[in-house]
Structures are given as C-alpha cells and as structure tokens.
Design an enzyme around this catalytic site. Structure first.
Site, PDB file in Angstrom:
ATOM      1  CB  SER A  41      -0.896   0.006   1.251  1.00 18.46           C
ATOM      2  OG  SER A  41      -1.579   1.240   1.393  1.00 18.46           O
ATOM      3  CE1 TYR A  75      -4.254  -1.923   5.043  1.00 21.57           C
ATOM      4  CE2 TYR A  75      -3.587   0.287   4.371  1.00 21.57           C
ATOM      5  CZ  TYR A  75      -3.912  -1.024   4.048  1.00 21.57           C
ATOM      6  OH  TYR A  75      -3.875  -1.439   2.742  1.00 21.57           O
TER       7      TYR A  75
END
Length: 239
Positions: free
Chosen positions: A133, A146
């Site tokens: 990501s 996250y």
C-alpha cells in the site's frame, strides 16, 4: 517470469483485488490457479471454472498454511493479497485489534512465504508478489495501525527478496493508494479501479520488476521519501 502456463496461489481471492487477480490470470493463460480465502463460500462460483481450485485458508492458522503448502506443491507464483484495514488508532485503539491487523498483513504474508519458499525453489524459483500500500510510506488518522502493518510488510518484501535471491525467486512489492473495493467503500476520494492495479502488477511480474507503483498518488509519495517528515506531512508537532 511468464504468467502463461504458470501455477499461481492467491490469498484473499474472494473479492476486490484478489478476485481480479483470478480473472486476469485466467485471461493471461495461467495454467492453474489456487484461489484461497478464509470463507470459501464467498468464492464458491470459482469452483466451477476450469483451471481454478478453491481452497479454504486462514493465513493466521499455521496448520491450514501447512496443509495448503503440502497440497499446492506445483506453485511457482505466490500472491500474498489477503489483508485487512481495521481503522484502529495505534495509541488509543484496542491492542487485540492492532495485533490482528499485524497477524494478517505482516505475519500472514511472512508465514505464507516461509511455507512456499521451498515449493518455489523446487519449481525453478518463480516469484512472490506482496500486495502492499502507499500507506507503507504515509500514515494518517484512521489508518495508523494499518500503515504500520504495511510498512512492516514493505520491509518484509525487501528482506525476503534478499533471502530468496539465491534460489532464483523474484519478489515484487505492489503499492497503491485507494482502490475501488469493499474496503474503501465508505471513503469519498479518488480511487483506482482494481483491474488497473492488477494489470500493472502482472505486467511487473512478467518484466521481473521489484516494485510496482500503481497510481500517480503512490508515485508522488514514493518520490518524497527523501524529504524530512515535516515536509512530507506538511505539519510539525506543537512545541
């Protein structure tokens, strides 16, 4: 490596990016695809597709990982796609939720790579693709846990690339900003279509690249890593 004729195992293949990997791998002529997910009911339709074998797999369960690795001994491409975004706050969030996020996003990919490294080596080397990501490099409120887990997974990607080089296994990291999936359904912001992300990733595998940046936002974030954090984030903490 070439996609055509390859044998691929995908974690989290039930929806979003994982489901798109299954579709595009078929279109590119993959010989066999193991589509795995914790809930096989969510991918039951794939069971009737030629060349696709559906397997139940919770990547936090060591016994299940061992069983799948013993079954899928022909794999030459491992795609570590399964992931979660809890929204937990690193300072105020539930530690069990944060641990769970790391168990899936970091330790899950690590355990899968450890289990399949011998399989890949026995099959000529092959490749590992880790779905990461842009949050690997940028933390924001609502995604601090996250981001930390994906930063760890980015480091894992570099580390396993070094460790697996001797057996000829290529390791590719896929980074992207928001993608139009169920995970981002409640976020009102520009999103990339999963098909574009997956196409870029598969092109990267076939070109033996080590990293794919799937959208302009991600390219911009990566290009600014040399800057002081205050410049990258545009803020300084109160004195």
């Amino acid at each position: 490596m070439q996609i055509k004729g390859s044998t691929v195992l995908i974690t989290g293949a039930n929806r979003g990016i994982g489901g798109e990997f299954v579709r595009q791998l078929q279109a590119r002529g993959a010989g066999k695809i193991y589509a795995t997910a914790r809930d096989t009911d969510s991918i039951h339709l794939l069971g009737g597709v030629e060349g696709v074998e559906v397997l139940g797999l919770d990547i936090t369960d060591d016994d299940q990982i061992e069983a799948v690795a013993a079954r899928a001994v022909d794999v030459d491409l491992l795609i570590n796609n399964a992931g979660v975004a809890s929204g937990a706050d690193l300072l105020a969030g539930d530690l069990e939720v944060i641990r769970r996020e790391f168990e899936i996003n970091f330790f899950g990919a690590l355990k899968m790579t450890r289990a399949f490294a011998p399989v890949l080596g026995a099959n000529g080397g092959g490749a590992v693709l880790n779905v990461l990501s842009a949050a690997s490099w940028f933390s924001a409120p609502g995604a601090t846990s996250y981001a930390a887990s994906k930063a760890a997974a980015w480091s894992l990607t570099d580390a396993t690339r070094v460790l697996l080089a001797a057996q000829g296994t290529e390791v590719l990291g896929l980074h992207m900003a928001l993608v139009d999936t169920d995970m981002t359904a409640g976020i009102d912001a520009p999103k990339t279509h999963p098909a574009d992300v997956v196409a870029a990733a598969l092109d990267g595998i076939e070109q033996s690249r080590t990293e794919v940046l799937a959208d302009p936002i991600t390219v911009g974030l990566k290009s600014g890593l040399h800057l002081d954090p205050a410049a990258r984030y545009g803020t300084r903490p109160n004195p």
